[in-house]
Design an enzyme around this catalytic site. Structure first.
Site, PDB file in Angstrom:
ATOM      1  N   ASP A 168      62.027  42.258  26.257  1.00 41.08           N
ATOM      2  CA  ASP A 168      61.916  42.747  27.629  1.00 41.08           C
ATOM      3  C   ASP A 168      62.008  41.537  28.546  1.00 41.08           C
ATOM      4  OD1 ASP A 168      61.439  45.231  26.551  1.00 41.08           O
ATOM      5  OD2 ASP A 168      59.278  45.201  26.938  1.00 41.08           O
ATOM      6  N   GLU A 233      65.023  52.064  30.583  1.00 40.45           N
ATOM      7  CA  GLU A 233      64.350  50.831  31.004  1.00 40.45           C
ATOM      8  C   GLU A 233      65.390  49.742  31.264  1.00 40.45           C
ATOM      9  OE1 GLU A 233      60.326  51.514  28.240  1.00 40.45           O
ATOM     10  OE2 GLU A 233      61.742  49.898  27.750  1.00 40.45           O
TER      11      GLU A 233
END
Length: 253
Positions: A168, A233
């Site tokens: 991430d 995302e």
């Protein structure tokens, strides 16, 4: 006090979403900084001792990307209370870890980013995530179990973060450490964070063209290095499929 520092080496990229705006429609590149989530980083300090988590990850054969990749900033959101459930699950962990070959892919992505704009770097929010931590996230996500897998992999099955092959991250300014504005914060659970909904969100005024442009840059450099994004995302990228990960690596417990 958390310490954030730069390392000097290279690395990132992702696939195109279904409902995005073309590069031609966006016009010249102008990057917007996310002032609301910007924070100060002290790059002069380095970790002097290894935490129990560091030792655990190194024993599992993972590598500290801060030691492998140049000028990468790490701000582990789950090693702070600045996350969707407000808990620090790592305590004194300050380093992000990945499988060695995934770290090599990240170096390539960083090289592509430098070709685009040498004033930019990566800001990493999460790397490997042990299954025990995955369980904490799963239990604290306030969504029905049927929807939870859109955001957090079921720990019973194991997700790509658990194998150390997912990351991430976002893009930030080297000089200040401030992230580019992507339209939402990390771990925002709504359509405004969905790559697959960017066209719709743009039309509805939920995100701007600059937000889409910044996301497209992140996806471009990550995909050039072999990473693939997901539809829900903008910050999440996988180096392998679940099947490939299970064949090559073990879950970090």
């Amino acid at each position: 006090m958390k310490r954030y520092w730069l390392v000097f080496v290279l690395g990132v990229a992702c696939s195109e979403p279904k409902d995005t705006i073309s590069a031609e429609d966006l016009g010249p590149a102008t990057f917007e900084v996310d002032e609301s989530s910007a924070r100060s980083f002290d790059f002069s300090e380095e970790s002097e001792t290894l935490s129990a988590w560091d030792e655990r990850f190194l024993d599992a054969g993972l590598v500290n990307i801060q030691q492998q990749i140049p000028e990468v900033i790490v701000d582990l959101k789950y090693s702070s209370t600045d996350n969707f459930f407000g808990q620090d699950v790592y305590d004194d962990l300050e380093n992000a870890y990945l499988q060695p070959e995934v770290s090599d892919m990240l170096k390539k992505a960083y090289q592509y980013l430098q070709q685009k704009d040498s004033s930019l770097t990566f800001l990493v929010y999460d790397g490997v995530r042990p299954r025990a931590v995955q369980q904490i996230l799963w239990d604290n996500l306030d969504k029905p179990d049927s929807i939870k897998p859109l955001y957090v992999a079921d720990p019973k099955v194991g997700g790509l973060h658990n194998y150390g092959v997912a990351i991430d991250l976002t893009i930030a300014r080297k000089e200040t450490g401030k992230p580019l504005d992507m339209g939402t914060k990390y771990d925002y659970f709504g359509y405004a964070a969905y790559p697959d909904r960017e066209g719709q969100m743009l039309r509805e005024g939920k995100i701007t063209r600059k937000h889409v442009e910044n996301r497209k840059l992140l996806r471009e450099v990550m995909s050039q290095a072999g990473f693939h994004g997901i539809g829900s995302e903008w910050w999440h990228f996988n180096a392998f499929t679940r099947k490939q990960a299970a064949e090559k690596f073990k879950i970090v417990e």
